[in-house]
Design a protein around this motif. Sequence first.
Motif, PDB file in Angstrom:
ATOM      1  N   GLY A 135      48.832  48.068  33.224  1.00 39.00           N
ATOM      2  CA  GLY A 135      48.378  48.934  34.305  1.00 39.00           C
ATOM      3  C   GLY A 135      48.147  48.185  35.600  1.00 39.00           C
ATOM      4  N   GLN A 136      47.223  48.694  36.380  1.00 44.49           N
ATOM      5  CA  GLN A 136      46.986  48.168  37.717  1.00 44.49           C
ATOM      6  C   GLN A 136      46.236  46.835  37.686  1.00 44.49           C
ATOM      7  OE1 GLN A 136      45.529  51.023  40.715  1.00 44.49           O
ATOM      8  NE2 GLN A 136      45.710  52.609  39.140  1.00 44.49           N
ATOM      9  N   GLU A 137      46.448  46.059  38.743  1.00 41.31           N
ATOM     10  CA  GLU A 137      45.641  44.866  38.976  1.00 41.31           C
ATOM     11  C   GLU A 137      44.524  45.216  39.959  1.00 41.31           C
ATOM     12  OE1 GLU A 137      47.561  41.132  39.741  1.00 41.31           O
ATOM     13  OE2 GLU A 137      49.437  41.809  38.788  1.00 41.31           O
ATOM     14  N   LEU A 138      43.371  44.601  39.746  1.00 40.73           N
ATOM     15  CA  LEU A 138      42.262  44.751  40.694  1.00 40.73           C
ATOM     16  C   LEU A 138      42.332  43.560  41.633  1.00 40.73           C
ATOM     17  CD1 LEU A 138      38.636  45.800  39.714  1.00 40.73           C
ATOM     18  CD2 LEU A 138      39.222  44.619  41.819  1.00 40.73           C
ATOM     19  N   THR A 139      42.620  43.814  42.896  1.00 41.61           N
ATOM     20  CA  THR A 139      42.919  42.734  43.836  1.00 41.61           C
ATOM     21  C   THR A 139      41.774  42.404  44.787  1.00 41.61           C
ATOM     22  OG1 THR A 139      43.935  44.348  45.337  1.00 41.61           O
ATOM     23  CG2 THR A 139      45.390  43.225  43.769  1.00 41.61           C
ATOM     24  N   ASP A 140      40.718  43.194  44.790  1.00 43.80           N
ATOM     25  CA  ASP A 140      39.583  42.918  45.664  1.00 43.80           C
ATOM     26  C   ASP A 140      38.694  41.863  44.996  1.00 43.80           C
ATOM     27  OD1 ASP A 140      37.270  42.897  47.228  1.00 43.80           O
ATOM     28  OD2 ASP A 140      37.334  45.052  47.614  1.00 43.80           O
ATOM     29  N   ARG A 141      38.964  40.608  45.290  1.00 41.13           N
ATOM     30  CA  ARG A 141      38.256  39.508  44.627  1.00 41.13           C
ATOM     31  C   ARG A 141      36.764  39.527  44.936  1.00 41.13           C
ATOM     32  NH1 ARG A 141      41.569  34.978  42.965  1.00 41.13           N
ATOM     33  NH2 ARG A 141      39.695  33.699  43.195  1.00 41.13           N
ATOM     34  N   THR A 142      36.412  39.846  46.158  1.00 39.20           N
ATOM     35  CA  THR A 142      35.002  39.833  46.539  1.00 39.20           C
ATOM     36  C   THR A 142      34.217  40.876  45.756  1.00 39.20           C
ATOM     37  OG1 THR A 142      35.524  39.038  48.772  1.00 39.20           O
ATOM     38  CG2 THR A 142      33.379  40.088  48.445  1.00 39.20           C
ATOM     39  N   ALA A 147      30.644  42.298  41.199  1.00 33.10           N
ATOM     40  CA  ALA A 147      30.403  43.171  40.051  1.00 33.10           C
ATOM     41  C   ALA A 147      30.194  42.377  38.765  1.00 33.10           C
ATOM     42  CB  ALA A 147      31.564  44.148  39.880  1.00 33.10           C
ATOM     43  N   LEU A 148      30.814  41.198  38.691  1.00 30.60           N
ATOM     44  CA  LEU A 148      30.708  40.383  37.488  1.00 30.60           C
ATOM     45  C   LEU A 148      29.585  39.350  37.573  1.00 30.60           C
ATOM     46  CD1 LEU A 148      34.480  39.708  36.755  1.00 30.60           C
ATOM     47  CD2 LEU A 148      32.974  41.360  35.630  1.00 30.60           C
ATOM     48  N   GLY A 149      29.022  39.168  38.760  1.00 32.14           N
ATOM     49  CA  GLY A 149      27.978  38.168  38.924  1.00 32.14           C
ATOM     50  C   GLY A 149      28.508  36.753  38.798  1.00 32.14           C
ATOM     51  N   VAL A 150      29.712  36.510  39.341  1.00 32.38           N
ATOM     52  CA  VAL A 150      30.309  35.175  39.321  1.00 32.38           C
ATOM     53  C   VAL A 150      30.681  34.787  40.744  1.00 32.38           C
ATOM     54  CG1 VAL A 150      31.224  35.527  36.997  1.00 32.38           C
ATOM     55  CG2 VAL A 150      32.687  36.009  38.971  1.00 32.38           C
ATOM     56  N   ASP A 151      30.941  33.500  40.954  1.00 33.70           N
ATOM     57  CA  ASP A 151      31.438  33.034  42.245  1.00 33.70           C
ATOM     58  C   ASP A 151      32.919  33.354  42.358  1.00 33.70           C
ATOM     59  OD1 ASP A 151      28.948  31.975  42.912  1.00 33.70           O
ATOM     60  OD2 ASP A 151      29.426  30.026  42.006  1.00 33.70           O
ATOM     61  N   ASP A 152      33.364  33.594  43.589  1.00 29.25           N
ATOM     62  CA  ASP A 152      34.762  33.925  43.813  1.00 29.25           C
ATOM     63  C   ASP A 152      35.688  32.843  43.270  1.00 29.25           C
ATOM     64  OD1 ASP A 152      37.317  33.686  45.753  1.00 29.25           O
ATOM     65  OD2 ASP A 152      36.669  35.785  45.689  1.00 29.25           O
ATOM     66  N   GLU A 153      35.283  31.575  43.406  1.00 26.30           N
ATOM     67  CA  GLU A 153      36.153  30.492  42.949  1.00 26.30           C
ATOM     68  C   GLU A 153      36.249  30.409  41.422  1.00 26.30           C
ATOM     69  OE1 GLU A 153      32.264  28.481  44.405  1.00 26.30           O
ATOM     70  OE2 GLU A 153      33.562  30.174  44.993  1.00 26.30           O
ATOM     71  N   GLY A 184      45.986  50.931  23.205  1.00 23.11           N
ATOM     72  CA  GLY A 184      45.278  52.061  22.611  1.00 23.11           C
ATOM     73  C   GLY A 184      44.061  52.435  23.415  1.00 23.11           C
ATOM     74  N   ALA A 185      43.460  51.443  24.075  1.00 21.22           N
ATOM     75  CA  ALA A 185      42.352  51.650  25.011  1.00 21.22           C
ATOM     76  C   ALA A 185      42.584  50.733  26.196  1.00 21.22           C
ATOM     77  CB  ALA A 185      41.008  51.340  24.339  1.00 21.22           C
ATOM     78  N   ALA A 186      42.436  51.263  27.399  1.00 18.97           N
ATOM     79  CA  ALA A 186      42.751  50.525  28.621  1.00 18.97           C
ATOM     80  C   ALA A 186      41.537  49.738  29.095  1.00 18.97           C
ATOM     81  CB  ALA A 186      43.218  51.491  29.718  1.00 18.97           C
ATOM     82  N   HIS A 187      41.649  48.394  29.080  1.00 19.93           N
ATOM     83  CA  HIS A 187      40.553  47.539  29.517  1.00 19.93           C
ATOM     84  C   HIS A 187      41.029  46.617  30.627  1.00 19.93           C
ATOM     85  CE1 HIS A 187      38.144  49.042  26.297  1.00 19.93           C
ATOM     86  NE2 HIS A 187      38.885  48.501  25.347  1.00 19.93           N
ATOM     87  N   LEU A 188      40.107  46.267  31.520  1.00 18.56           N
ATOM     88  CA  LEU A 188      40.395  45.327  32.595  1.00 18.56           C
ATOM     89  C   LEU A 188      40.165  43.918  32.058  1.00 18.56           C
ATOM     90  CD1 LEU A 188      41.058  44.960  35.656  1.00 18.56           C
ATOM     91  CD2 LEU A 188      38.579  44.864  36.037  1.00 18.56           C
ATOM     92  N   LEU A 189      41.222  43.113  32.038  1.00 16.02           N
ATOM     93  CA  LEU A 189      41.161  41.750  31.526  1.00 16.02           C
ATOM     94  C   LEU A 189      40.994  40.806  32.706  1.00 16.02           C
ATOM     95  CD1 LEU A 189      44.170  42.025  29.046  1.00 16.02           C
ATOM     96  CD2 LEU A 189      41.798  42.754  28.709  1.00 16.02           C
ATOM     97  N   VAL A 190      39.896  40.068  32.719  1.00 19.06           N
ATOM     98  CA  VAL A 190      39.558  39.211  33.858  1.00 19.06           C
ATOM     99  C   VAL A 190      39.472  37.767  33.387  1.00 19.06           C
ATOM    100  CG1 VAL A 190      37.926  38.737  35.709  1.00 19.06           C
ATOM    101  CG2 VAL A 190      38.248  41.092  34.912  1.00 19.06           C
ATOM    102  N   GLY A 191      40.366  36.932  33.896  1.00 23.95           N
ATOM    103  CA  GLY A 191      40.341  35.521  33.556  1.00 23.95           C
ATOM    104  C   GLY A 191      39.380  34.759  34.442  1.00 23.95           C
ATOM    105  N   LEU A 192      38.603  33.868  33.835  1.00 22.31           N
ATOM    106  CA  LEU A 192      37.709  32.976  34.569  1.00 22.31           C
ATOM    107  C   LEU A 192      38.105  31.537  34.279  1.00 22.31           C
ATOM    108  CD1 LEU A 192      34.258  34.770  34.083  1.00 22.31           C
ATOM    109  CD2 LEU A 192      35.900  35.013  35.955  1.00 22.31           C
ATOM    110  N   ARG A 193      37.679  30.615  35.127  1.00 19.77           N
ATOM    111  CA  ARG A 193      38.222  29.264  35.087  1.00 19.77           C
ATOM    112  C   ARG A 193      37.746  28.442  33.895  1.00 19.77           C
ATOM    113  NH1 ARG A 193      35.343  25.858  39.988  1.00 19.77           N
ATOM    114  NH2 ARG A 193      33.158  26.148  39.360  1.00 19.77           N
ATOM    115  N   GLY A 194      36.702  28.870  33.214  1.00 22.35           N
ATOM    116  CA  GLY A 194      36.236  28.142  32.048  1.00 22.35           C
ATOM    117  C   GLY A 194      35.173  28.923  31.309  1.00 22.35           C
TER     118      GLY A 194
END
Length: 322
Positions: A135-142, A147-153, A184-194
């Motif tokens: 599906g779609q990518e979420l491109t608004d990094r800020t 929303a995730l409580g992480v740093d942009d980097e 079967g269920a649509a989830h947003l997969l977000v990779g973090l650096r570690g």
Amino acid sequence: MAHCVPYALVDVFSDEPLQGNPLALVPDADELPQELMPRIAREFNQAETTFLLSPTRPGADWRLRSFTAAGVEVFGAGHNALGAWWWLAAIGRLGHREDRPWHQQLGSEVLEVGIAGGPDGLVDVTLRQRAAEYGQELTDRTALARALGVDDEDLGAGGGDRGAGGGGIGAGGGLPVAQVVSTGAAHLLVGLRGRAAVDAAAPDAARLRALLPGVGGQGVYLYALDPAEPGADVHARFVNPVAGITEDPATGSAAGPLACLLRRHGPAVGDRVTIAQGHALDRPSRIQVTFADDVPSVTGRAALAAEGTLRLPVHSLRARTS
């Protein structure tokens, strides 16, 4: 007067009680009115409660309906289904079958289920999911970082230090930062650096509820490619504020999509991906995803944690709906 209904509490994606993802299971639920099921799920207050019913579609052996603690019905083939089939096998409700697999009805779909006894005598359950839909990518990094409580980097999966356990599948430079994938269920997969960034994340439910509908996502699977657990490839956490799940210790409906994403973009090797989840909740879980013709299957074990009896008001059973 009360109507007594048996139930079981099963810990899924672990072979020890008090680990993995708890599932409340109500067998032989054909006589329960439909409107009573979400109320029972709220009473159990588990991530999901599954009801076992007679199938209504050809080829299915059992029909499963699953509800979150918020009363939302979900249809993915994850811990809600795996725990139910493990229970059926563990108590001898399935009998012996080698000539063909079992099949489950989830919503309008009929999906294959494999039951196998391991060399240690424990039961392995394998759930076949759908082919991945990207599906779609979420491109608004800020907005995503807030929303995730992480740093942009921290956004973007990388190999990190590959973990004390020596696991991991290397750097994921070609991976999208955040994309919705469904098996079967649509989830947003977000990779973090570690994994440190995954563990430190503090998701904001209100912000995520505002972001997810815009990209068609239900929950959020945070992951890093440097797991500490030996033998694992990925370190992950799952939250689903849309369905009222604060955090899930093990999420098969997100593990399948993530393994598909990793295979598509190169860092996964071969036809097997092992995901470690639940460490942030002190409920370690292990989910194995394998592939056949690019279709993922999720394999895991479970353990019986409790059994008991629901006492339901008789008047609540009078107006049964299908």
